[in-house]
Design an enzyme around this catalytic site. Structure first.
Site, PDB file in Angstrom:
ATOM      1  N   SER A 142       0.847  -1.201   0.000  1.00 58.04           N
ATOM      2  CA  SER A 142       0.000   0.000   0.000  1.00 58.04           C
ATOM      3  C   SER A 142       0.875   1.240   0.000  1.00 58.04           C
ATOM      4  O   SER A 142       1.972   1.244   0.598  1.00 58.04           O
ATOM      5  CB  SER A 142      -0.911   0.025   1.224  1.00 58.04           C
ATOM      6  OG  SER A 142      -1.568   1.280   1.327  1.00 58.04           O
ATOM      7  N   TYR A 156      -2.836  -0.240   9.915  1.00 60.49           N
ATOM      8  CA  TYR A 156      -2.767  -0.675   8.524  1.00 60.49           C
ATOM      9  C   TYR A 156      -1.394  -0.383   7.928  1.00 60.49           C
ATOM     10  O   TYR A 156      -0.802  -1.235   7.256  1.00 60.49           O
ATOM     11  CB  TYR A 156      -3.862   0.009   7.718  1.00 60.49           C
ATOM     12  CG  TYR A 156      -3.942  -0.433   6.280  1.00 60.49           C
ATOM     13  CD1 TYR A 156      -4.413  -1.698   5.947  1.00 60.49           C
ATOM     14  CD2 TYR A 156      -3.562   0.417   5.244  1.00 60.49           C
ATOM     15  CE1 TYR A 156      -4.482  -2.112   4.624  1.00 60.49           C
ATOM     16  CE2 TYR A 156      -3.634   0.016   3.922  1.00 60.49           C
ATOM     17  CZ  TYR A 156      -4.100  -1.253   3.615  1.00 60.49           C
ATOM     18  OH  TYR A 156      -4.167  -1.654   2.302  1.00 60.49           O
TER      19      TYR A 156
END
Length: 247
Positions: A142, A156
């Site tokens: 990501s 995250y």
């Protein structure tokens, strides 16, 4: 477009979004394709049927990536069904966001189980079947692994940053066995979970240099390059396909 002719690919979380786009692109380039799903059986089977209609073999396998035994069994089933396994794409992920003080232990545990342990587990299971050389392990990270622009992304971001270390370590370990290991960091990508017309999309797109969301197919194109013969000398790399988000 048959650079992957004769290859078998497994994509975790392949029923929608980037995972489905990767499955379609690898099949387009000649690979037979297995995809895992947790709950979306109908969507996963639709992806598999579309790939079959294109003339490639395909299989959808239910496996919760948080369950190491189920995930390992899915990898073994892929290899047993199609006789080999050449490409693993660790795509499945969960996205828990929120303030540190509000983050529950169960959310922490599931995030680490799916986003960190599962790629490691699947890689361990897959490499046993990559005994012909030329194997490929590609994980989906990501953009927020390097740039967390909003509060609440710590969990995250941590889980995706862990994949950098895994990628480097496995690349060094598996290189002598003919297996490359790489990481693709997508930027904001137009999917059901993060639509380009969502409530915060304009702000998020503004963080990129190109001022827009990616199409899932644009992420899949980089995965296909790494999976194919032109990617044979790339390993241990973290590649940003983020429209300049981290520039």
């Amino acid at each position: 477009m048959n650079r992957l002719e004769g290859k078998v690919a497994l994509i975790t979380g392949g029923s929608r979004g980037i995972g489905a786009a990767v499955a379609f692109r690898l099949a387009e380039e000649g690979a037979d394709t297995v995809l895992t799903y947790e709950n979306s059986a109908e969507r996963a089977n639709e992806v598999a049927e579309r790939i079959k209609a294109s003339g490639r073999r395909a299989l959808a396998v239910r496996a919760d990536s948080a369950d190491p035994e189920a995930l390992t069994a899915a990898v073994d089933e892929a290899a047993a069904t199609f006789g080999r396994l050449d490409i693993l794409v660790n795509n499945a992920g969960v996205f828990h966001v929120g303030p540190l003080d509000d983050m529950e232990p169960a959310e922490i545990d599931r995030t680490l189980a799916v986003n960190v342990r599962a790629p490691f587990t699947a890689s361990k299971a897959a490499v046993r079947h990559m005994d012909r050389g030329g194997g490929r392990i590609i994980s989906i990270g990501s953009n927020v692994a390097e740039r967390a622009v909003f509060p609440g992304l710590a969990l995250y971001s941590m889980s995706k940053t862990a994949l950098v270390g895994m990628t480097k370590g496995l690349a060094r370990e598996l290189g002598p066995r003919g297996v490359t290991v790489n990481l693709v960091h997508p930027g904001p990508t137009d999917t059901d979970a993060n639509p380009a017309d969502g409530p915060n999309a304009e702000t998020i797109a503004g963080f990129t240099a190109v001022g827009r969301y990616a199409e899932a197919a644009e992420i899949a194109a980089t995965v296909a390059h790494l999976a194919g013969p032109d990617g044979a000398y790339i390993t241990g790399a973290s590649i940003h396909v983020d429209g300049g988000f981290t520039a």
